[in-house]
Design an enzyme around this catalytic site. Structure first.
Site, PDB file in Angstrom:
ATOM      1  N   GLU A 264      -0.584   8.578  -2.551  1.00 24.41           N
ATOM      2  CA  GLU A 264      -0.866   8.072  -3.486  1.00 24.41           C
ATOM      3  C   GLU A 264      -0.929   9.013  -4.926  1.00 24.41           C
ATOM      4  O   GLU A 264      -1.843   9.989  -5.112  1.00 24.41           O
ATOM      5  CB  GLU A 264      -1.739   7.246  -4.038  1.00 24.41           C
ATOM      6  CG  GLU A 264      -1.806   5.520  -3.332  1.00 24.41           C
ATOM      7  CD  GLU A 264      -0.489   5.318  -4.082  1.00 24.41           C
ATOM      8  OE1 GLU A 264      -0.073   4.609  -4.978  1.00 24.41           O
ATOM      9  OE2 GLU A 264      -0.574   3.912  -3.642  1.00 24.41           O
ATOM     10  N   CYS A 298      -4.687   7.812 -13.047  1.00 21.09           N
ATOM     11  CA  CYS A 298      -3.054   8.047 -12.292  1.00 21.09           C
ATOM     12  C   CYS A 298      -2.883   7.095 -13.023  1.00 21.09           C
ATOM     13  O   CYS A 298      -1.233   7.824 -13.121  1.00 21.09           O
ATOM     14  CB  CYS A 298      -3.224   7.593 -11.121  1.00 21.09           C
ATOM     15  SG  CYS A 298      -3.873   6.665 -10.719  1.00 21.09           S
TER      16      CYS A 298
END
Length: 510
Positions: A264, A298
């Site tokens: 990720e 993010c």
């Protein structure tokens, strides 16, 4: 603000919270790794660190625990996660406050992160009775074909500072019900919340009663300890959250030993505002997506493409929001934007702003805000109107910068939207069905998350979370992300008295 008294109160409160959450004082004092709060910049702990030998021993203990834990029925494993959810509910206020202290999140976001942990526990409890395989049609009479799912072994989790507890829970709740054990290496910037989570997990284990020891452990240390986790042959899967740079190092090392990875990584996320957009809705979504968590998600909105027909209607309102948004201590004020994590983040933001200015960017905001704490880095979020999709907006800067570009043709906006390395989250604001459906189609957004009339941030745990391209391709949390933590076996059972071969192959022997 009386900085000295504030620092003393933050340090005192941190120790009190850690004690209340069950973290021993010896775990946060007398060590060599300093922990700082971005709220004031002060040091709040000195943690003892694990050596490479310690890390290896912890992984070995996790591997031994796996041999017993995998034999526990999945619904029984789910009971442990149900108890973890109960313990998190009881500790929500304290753990949420600790997240605010250590990561700088405003109170609602700190509490929201813990709620996300509770939610994934609920999801995983249900999942423990739904680890389904398939029954598969076979071409051979008197045979049955099916697939079964089995746990992998030791799962390593490497987490980033910006979601110091939620990412661990996404992985751990699923990994545990799948029958694995977990070793967690948290960010060096947020180790205290990790120790608190482990203490909470230990209480759930105690209530559970008969779980093997060492099914969840924490490694404290720098990147060298993370490397031990990545390279150890008994770690079957590493789920790593961080920068694309980090992923470029972790991915090949895992591939070299044929281990699995869930990566990720970066997310240079974008939104498109179309002529038919509900501008009131878009304004709120853009403001939170771009400024929430001080731009340190993010999924933060970093690029915005606004149609020429609505540009002059939206931009003045957006600038006003940027000029008026409250910035301040998440512990003492009701500000909506807290601090950047550290000086390096502030310097990276300023460098990107100056680069944008040099190529014609017009900047609103971006200045440092003086809170009286010299080592804390508070900034006004920056909105930068760009003449073209170029320069620093092509790369992710982990700070509250929103680049805005005007467009006239939908295909042009879509091209710019996809013209970056990362592919995590995306958003479109439109009341036009053709535009929304095109955005979600195969030739639309190339991201792992594509939203219509909501922002890029705020994913729910029910859907698989992750992205494409330089975001790494991993998936965590909901949907069928559980499959990444298990191995699949295809099984064929012959209950006949004959032995027909597949594809009509003949191989007769005397």
């Amino acid at each position: 603000m009386d900085t000295q008294s504030t620092e003393k109160s933050v340090s005192t409160e941190t120790r009190a919270l850690l004690a209340k959450l069950g973290v021993a004082d010896t775990a946060v004092s007398g060590g060599t790794m300093a922990s700082f709060t971005p709220v004031t910049g002060e040091k709040i702990a000195d943690l003892p660190v694990h050596s490479a030998a310690d890390a290896g021993a912890i992984i070995e203990r996790a591997a031994n625990a796996f041999r017993d834990w995998r034999l526990v029925p999945a619904p029984k494993r789910g009971e442990l996660i149900r108890l973890l959810g109960e313990e998190l509910r009881a500790s929500k206020a304290d753990l949420g406050r600790l997240v605010s202290i250590e990561a700088g999140k405003i109170p609602s976001e700190g509490l929201g992160e813990v709620q996300e942990m509770i939610d994934i526990c609920d999801f995983a409890v249900g999942l423990s009775r739904q680890l389904y395989g398939l029954t598969i049609a076979t071409e051979r009479p008197g045979h049955r074909m099916m697939e079964t799912w089995h746990p992998l072994g030791v799962v390593g989790v490497i987490s980033a500072f910006n979601f110091p507890v939620a990412v661990w829970s996404w992985n751990t709740a699923l990994a545990i019900v799948a029958g694995n054990t977990v070793v967690w290496k948290p960010s060096e910037k947020t180790p205290l919340t990790a120790l608190a989570c482990q203490a909470i997990f230990d209480r759930a284990i105690k209530r559970f009663g008969d779980a093997p020891a060492d099914i969840s452990q924490v490694l404290v240390g720098d990147r060298s300890i993370g490397e031990v986790l990545v390279d150890h042959p008994k770690v079957a899967l590493v789920s790593a959250t961080g920068s694309t740079r980090m992923g470029r190092e972790v991915g090949p090392r895992l591939a070299k030993r044929f281990a699995r990875s869930i990566l990720e990584l970066g997310g240079n996320n974008a939104g498109i505002v179309c002529p038919s957009a509900d501008l009131d809705m878009a304004l709120r979504a853009i403001a939170f997506g771009a400024m929430g968590t001080a731009g340190q998600r993010c999924t933060t909105l970093r690029r915005l493409f606004v149609h020429a027909d609505v540009y002059d209607k939206l931009l003045p309102r957006l600038k006003k929001a940027y000029e008026s948004v409250s910035v301040g201590s998440p512990l003492e004020t009701s500000a909506l934007v807290g601090p950047l994590i550290d000086k390096a983040a502030f310097e990276g933001m300023q460098k990107a702003i100056e680069t944008a200015k040099a190529i014609g960017g017009q900047v609103t905001g971006g200045d440092r805000v003086d809170t009286g704490a010299a080592e804390a880095y508070y900034v006004k979020p920056a909105l930068i109107e760009m003449p073209d999709h170029a320069g620093p907006m092509l790369e992710e800067t982990f700070a509250p910068i929103l680049y805005v570009v005007k467009y006239t043709e939908f295909d042009e906006a879509l091209r710019m939207h996809n013209d970056v390395g990362a592919g995590l989250s995306s958003s479109i604001f439109t009341l036009n069905m053709q535009e929304s459906e095109r955005f979600l189609a195969v030739d639309g957004s190339d991201c792992g998350i594509a939203n219509v009339n909501i922002g890029t941030s705020g994913a729910e745990i029910g859907g698989a979370f992750g992205g494409e391209k330089e975001t790494g391709g991993g998936r965590e949390s909901g949907s069928d992300a559980w499959k990444a933590y298990m191995r699949r076996a295809t099984n064929t059972v012959n209950y006949s008295k004959a032995l027909p071969l597949a594809q009509g192959v003949s191989f007769d022997i005397e």
